[in-house]
Design a protein around this motif. Sequence first.
Motif: not given
Lengths: 497, 292
Positions: A282-289, A383-385
């Motif tokens: 859920e804290n990957l780059v590209g996850v937004f509220s 890997e880049a998150g």
Amino acid sequence: MNSYYENKLTTNEEKALLDELLAKENLTPKDRMAIPVQEMPVQDPDARIHTMSEVALGYTKTQAQLEALRCLQCKTAPCIKGCPVNINIPAFIAKIAHDDIQGAAAIIRETNLLPAICGRVCPQEKQCQEPCTLGKSLKDVGKAVQIGRLERYVADRERAQGIIALPDIAPPTGKKVAIVGSGPAGLTVAADVRRNGHEVVVFEAFQKGGGVMVYGIPEFRLPKAIVQEEISKLEKMGVRFEYNTLIGKTRPLMALFDEDGFDAVFLGVGAGLPKFMNIPGENLVGVFSANEYLTRANLMRAWDTGRAATPLFPSKRVAVLGGGNVAMDAARMAKRLGAEEVHVVYRRTRDEMPARAEEVAHAFEEGILFDFLSNPIEILGNEAGMVTGLRLLRYSLGEPDASGRRSPVPIPGSEHDEIFDTVIVALGNESNPLLARTTPELAVDKHGHIIVDEEQRTSIEGVWAGGDIVLGAATVILAMGEGRRAAASINRFLAEH
Amino acid sequence: MNKIIAKERLSEEVYKIVVHAPWIAKERKAGQFVIVQRDIDYGERIPLTIADADAQAGTITLIFQTVGESTHRLAELEKGDSIQAVLGPLGNPTHIEQFGWVVGVGGGIGAAPLYPIAQAMKQAGNRLTIILGARTKELLIMEEEMRAVADELILVTDDGSYGTKALVTEPLKTLCERSPAPDLVVAIGPPIMMKFCAATTKPFNVPTLASLNTIMIDGTGMCGGCRVTVGGNTKFVCVDGPEFDAHQVDWDNMLKRLSTYKNLEAQHHALYHEEACKLNAAIQEAEKHAGL
Ligand SMILES: Cc1cc2nc3c(=O)[nH]c(=O)nc-3n(C[C@H](O)[C@H](O)[C@H](O)COP(=O)(O)OP(=O)(O)OC[C@H]3O[C@@H](n4cnc5c(N)ncnc54)[C@H](O)[C@@H]3O)c2cc1C
Ligand SMILES: Cc1cc2nc3c(=O)[nH]c(=O)nc-3n(C[C@H](O)[C@H](O)[C@H](O)COP(=O)(O)OP(=O)(O)OC[C@H]3O[C@@H](n4cnc5c(N)ncnc54)[C@H](O)[C@@H]3O)c2cc1C
Ligand code: SF4
Ligand code: SF4
Ligand code: FES
């Protein structure tokens, strides 16, 4: 394409029908029931997904009169009970039939201060239109009198005519009221308390007023100019707005009494921290509220890429998690911001979706894809998150749960992966912890909602609360209703003290 | 509207501004920050730590480094100009008590937010060692201020142009090796620096705080944009932080999240410079015509 409306007449047919009906002495219920539901003119879906301008264009005068003539003027008027602020619906509708806009507006304003907004965003099919006799007789809630659209029509016509009816304001009382938060709850209290002659200051954390109506609900559904107009009206009534002021931080709540000389305080601070699912990734780059995504796009105007400094994440394939209004707004916003494919991922089916029926219909028209009966168990990343997709589970519908909705049951072994680069989480909010943390005297329940009595009074004498911070995520009209109740109580309190 | 009372350029990329904000000046405590927005219609909301405040004068001091468009635009404002919006004080104050021996590590611009914490720690009766580090001499700030509060001041630069040629982690390790070891380390600077400070103190079990500088929007606990993983749980920097146990922070995740808009910001930055160049050319042109 999935159309929400039926029986579209041409403009000429509409006019002819209206003339014919108006020529009759008395309309029988049968005559009225024969009038087709008036479709709301909307922007073409292919065109509107490239603009932020409002989707629903509003009734023409002919349409509004035809729709008004559909109302059976029931003696019992069950619609009134369906409206959280009990607008005298048949009365205002009767005025529209005779093209008496000011008359209709006056009736609505007896109980509803924000008709242009409620007419647009109320979940009418669950409120005023749900018990409507006409809809019941035609065995389709979609065929009920289109009360919300008529309400919007009245408010828009009134505005277009430039009539800004400011209410009478009682002579100054020397009493001061602080309103914390400028969402629908706060704005309502401001108006009602100001009318009684008290001095009113609204404190707002953001740089602009309106709460969710400006930062959450998108322009294409609720033009910001409408909200701004309501705020200007309050300013003209003498209400003062202090922006960029976070009560609890910039000013401690109790200092409003002790140092600033306020006699009463209303807390309308809205919902708070967005809920996440607590699944991996859920804290990957590209996850937004959805809150963040929509605030960037609405309040910070990030869609205006030439001018806005706030950046937007470039997305191609977007998954929106949830099935409410917030999910619909996020999905349709993503489409407008250039995403190629937008999926709404929802555990149940279209019938159980809590979003307004009209928004769901509009989303379908705009090419949003719905992955019903599925739910993610993990957000996948590289890997880049960065987000690369979702791992989903399929569901089937089981027995109805406590809410009466059939509850989703996961199908074992149905895991499968889908490719996405962006995930927007629209699963609701927890309550904002800020005031409770900085004001220990303020009683909150285990969800962090402020506890109030039947008059919206909190555990602190002189402090009232209402709207989402009391109800959990609710609606504009419910927030307004709580505001009215609080204002009445504040006015009584100030008269006695 | 918040008026700029004073402005000073501390180095090539670092500015100090004193801003009129009486309520914030009165309420703020060490460790708290504000959100600044130059233009309320199109401007970005950027978090900056309150480096100092004067409750009497009703002013707060901000020290910032120009890294992208918004900080550059902020740096364009002069004394007498106004910032359209300043919201704060945000975040939880630093927990101040008499720990014993406190080591503060300030990397680059991180020296600014470290200063009020250093002051408060000193006032609470702690012995205070400060390590200030920067890429190069030009970027090393707050030396005089820190010298006035610290019992011991260690200066390092990456290129050796000032102080010792070292990364901040080297003297930090040496301090941890002393007996007794420091009672608390407070590290503020670029995330990568804080990550390595945490790795340095971990083997010595020295409690270490880091002040996280995530991307933010509202700063009031509404958007979730500032979330980080701490001890396996999601935390919101604006309401749960900004300081966290540095040994519990998932630094790699935070570093990746900070890069969310990297490409876009770079473009913005380039655009900004292009615009500035065009403007300069236009000014020169005008001056030529005016015969200046
Ligand atoms: C995306 C989205 C779509 C929605 N769609 C619909 C819809 O179609 N129909 C509908 O009826 N409802 C809808 N809702 C719900 C509806 O908007 C809310 O129920 C309603 O706005 C709640 O009103 P409120 O006055 O309680 O608070 P809010 O509108 O949340 O306003 C609270 C305000 O208080 C400010 N504030 C918070 N803390 C402080 C503080 N400490 N000091 C000063 N200011 C503070 C906030 O910045 C905010 O401006 C939607 C919500 C969202 C997020
Ligand atoms: C609680 C808090 C306190 C802060 N205090 C200060 C302070 O006192 N002084 C100061 O100079 N800065 C401080 N920062 C960082 C500051 O907010 C950012 O430098 C600023 O937002 C960058 O805006 P920009 O538009 O100029 O740069 P952008 O164009 O947004 O970014 C330029 C480059 O900086 C990186 N970047 C973006 N945001 C941040 C960030 N938040 N932290 C680190 N790198 C970032 C980007 O990856 C990009 O490469 C603080 C941040 C937080 C969260
Ligand atoms: S306020 Fe909402 S519920 Fe009440 S009549 Fe209007 S649209 Fe219906
Ligand atoms: S229930 Fe329906 S038909 Fe009856 S008065 Fe109300 S709106 Fe009209
Ligand atoms: S900045 Fe929005 S929740 Fe922290």
